[in-house]
Design a protein around this motif. Structure first.
Motif, PDB file in Angstrom:
ATOM      1  N   THR B 108       0.859  -1.097  -0.084  1.00 13.69           N
ATOM      2  CA  THR B 108      -0.002  -0.125   0.097  1.00 13.69           C
ATOM      3  C   THR B 108       0.941   1.260  -0.133  1.00 13.69           C
ATOM      4  O   THR B 108       2.014   1.185   0.133  1.00 13.69           O
ATOM      5  N   PRO B 109       0.213   2.433  -0.207  1.00 19.91           N
ATOM      6  CA  PRO B 109       1.382   3.461  -0.218  1.00 19.91           C
ATOM      7  C   PRO B 109       2.137   3.723   1.382  1.00 19.91           C
ATOM      8  O   PRO B 109       3.045   3.893   1.236  1.00 19.91           O
ATOM      9  N   ARG B 110       1.207   3.319   2.318  1.00 21.10           N
ATOM     10  CA  ARG B 110       1.786   3.361   3.425  1.00 21.10           C
ATOM     11  C   ARG B 110       2.951   2.295   3.535  1.00 21.10           C
ATOM     12  O   ARG B 110       4.023   2.584   4.121  1.00 21.10           O
ATOM     13  N   GLY B 111       2.992   1.226   3.056  1.00 28.61           N
ATOM     14  CA  GLY B 111       3.922  -0.014   2.878  1.00 28.61           C
ATOM     15  C   GLY B 111       4.982   0.635   2.111  1.00 28.61           C
ATOM     16  O   GLY B 111       6.059   0.344   2.407  1.00 28.61           O
ATOM     17  N   GLU B 112       4.779   1.240   1.140  1.00 27.35           N
ATOM     18  CA  GLU B 112       5.927   1.895   0.218  1.00 27.35           C
ATOM     19  C   GLU B 112       6.691   2.788   0.948  1.00 27.35           C
ATOM     20  O   GLU B 112       7.731   3.038   0.779  1.00 27.35           O
ATOM     21  N   GLU B 113       5.992   3.641   1.731  1.00 24.54           N
ATOM     22  CA  GLU B 113       6.708   4.349   2.632  1.00 24.54           C
ATOM     23  C   GLU B 113       7.643   3.906   3.704  1.00 24.54           C
ATOM     24  O   GLU B 113       8.981   4.198   3.680  1.00 24.54           O
TER      25      GLU B 113
END
Lengths: 164, 164
Positions: B108-113
């Motif tokens: 997720t975007p959060r994971g990518e972060e």
DNA sequence: CGATTTACGTCAGCCATGTTGACATATATG
DNA sequence: CATATATGTCAACATGGCTGACGTAAATCG
């Protein structure tokens, strides 16, 4: 984005190249420890025991404190595996002469036997990789990995026994 | 025993040289994982979560089976960390289209972060070591480490997505 | 000499991450 | 339709990190 990668161009720091470097380390370490882990299991030991046996073999008479500095674990964690190794007769402790608080660690003949068995596997794996890659590559391997090690331990690498 | 080691002589397989190679791997790995481990701890995660996040980021849409083959752990071990990552919104699972049994994994975007944050540290450490050692040394690093990796994964290294 | 620091050990408990074994479900494949 | 595959899950266990607290013997410092 053209062709700025491998070869003699010093600007090879593309994300993919760096990731490859990361993955190489991961896979090599994973495969490097697999066989010894299997051997250790036969003795009821684990990877932690191997590290202790290895570094005691490498630095006979090493103190607990020095060993802790190398392994970067807590003394409680070390104590657990050390106790097992002493109890089962793989490591001996002798009181220090100059400083009698110290417990100098040595491998017993039995410990040396296991050490040889475990490390033989890793030595031959490294030897094969060295042979296939050639002398220049070995120099590169050494200098890149040394560059990744924190300063405090970089010196330890080519100097088996610290001046103590 | 004279001077048969470093340089251009191909016969450098002295025990000490091999042991140095072993220790380099140990110390580099130890220091390479220290910072990410500390960051992960803030999230309540561990090194296992990092590995999952890393390889899912590297191979978006990877299947559970492929991930297991890379990590070489049991599905039960993977399931535990994967569940936590999905629950906390770092990884998404999508049913496969061609094979609907598969759960394709994505950050997720959060994971990518988080992935960026973790890997940034390792990338910069590698980048620094690469820069200091030079292009030729990097080639050597790559070829020696590749030689240590088991055959089955050697191919994976320069081919981010297996033909699937 | 007495106070403090150091080297080492130990007990207790917690957490992360690996393991085995057994079983379930959905889907693909022969 | 039978079987194999991809995935998930429950339970129990072992290893090896960690923190915190406490104890002892020996060295060192003032």
């Amino acid at each position: 984005m053209a062709d700025v990668n491998r070869g003699s161009n010093p600007l090879f720091l593309r994300d993919d190249d760096l990731r490859e470097g990361i993955e190489l380390l991961f896979f090599a370490y994973r495969d490097f420890t697999a066989r010894p882990d299997a051997i250790l299991a036969e003795y009821g030991f684990g990877r932690a025991h191997h590290r202790v046996i290895y570094f005691v073999g490498r630095h006979p008479g090493i103190t607990v404190k020095e060993l802790l500095a190398i392994l970067k674990i807590t003394k409680q964690s070390l104590a657990r595996v050390l106790r097992q190794l002493v109890t089962k007769g793989f490591i001996e402790q002798h009181q220090g002469v100059q400083d009698r608080r110290q417990r100098l660690l040595h491998l017993t003949p039995r410990g040396e036997e296991l050490e040889a068995k475990l490390t033989e596997n890793q030595r031959s794996r490294i030897a094969r990789a060295y042979r296939e890659a050639g002398a220049d590559a070995v120099a590169g391997y050494r200098s890149v990995l040394a560059g990744m090690v924190d300063d405090e331990d970089r010196e330890r690498l080519n100097r088996p026994r610290p001046p103590s």
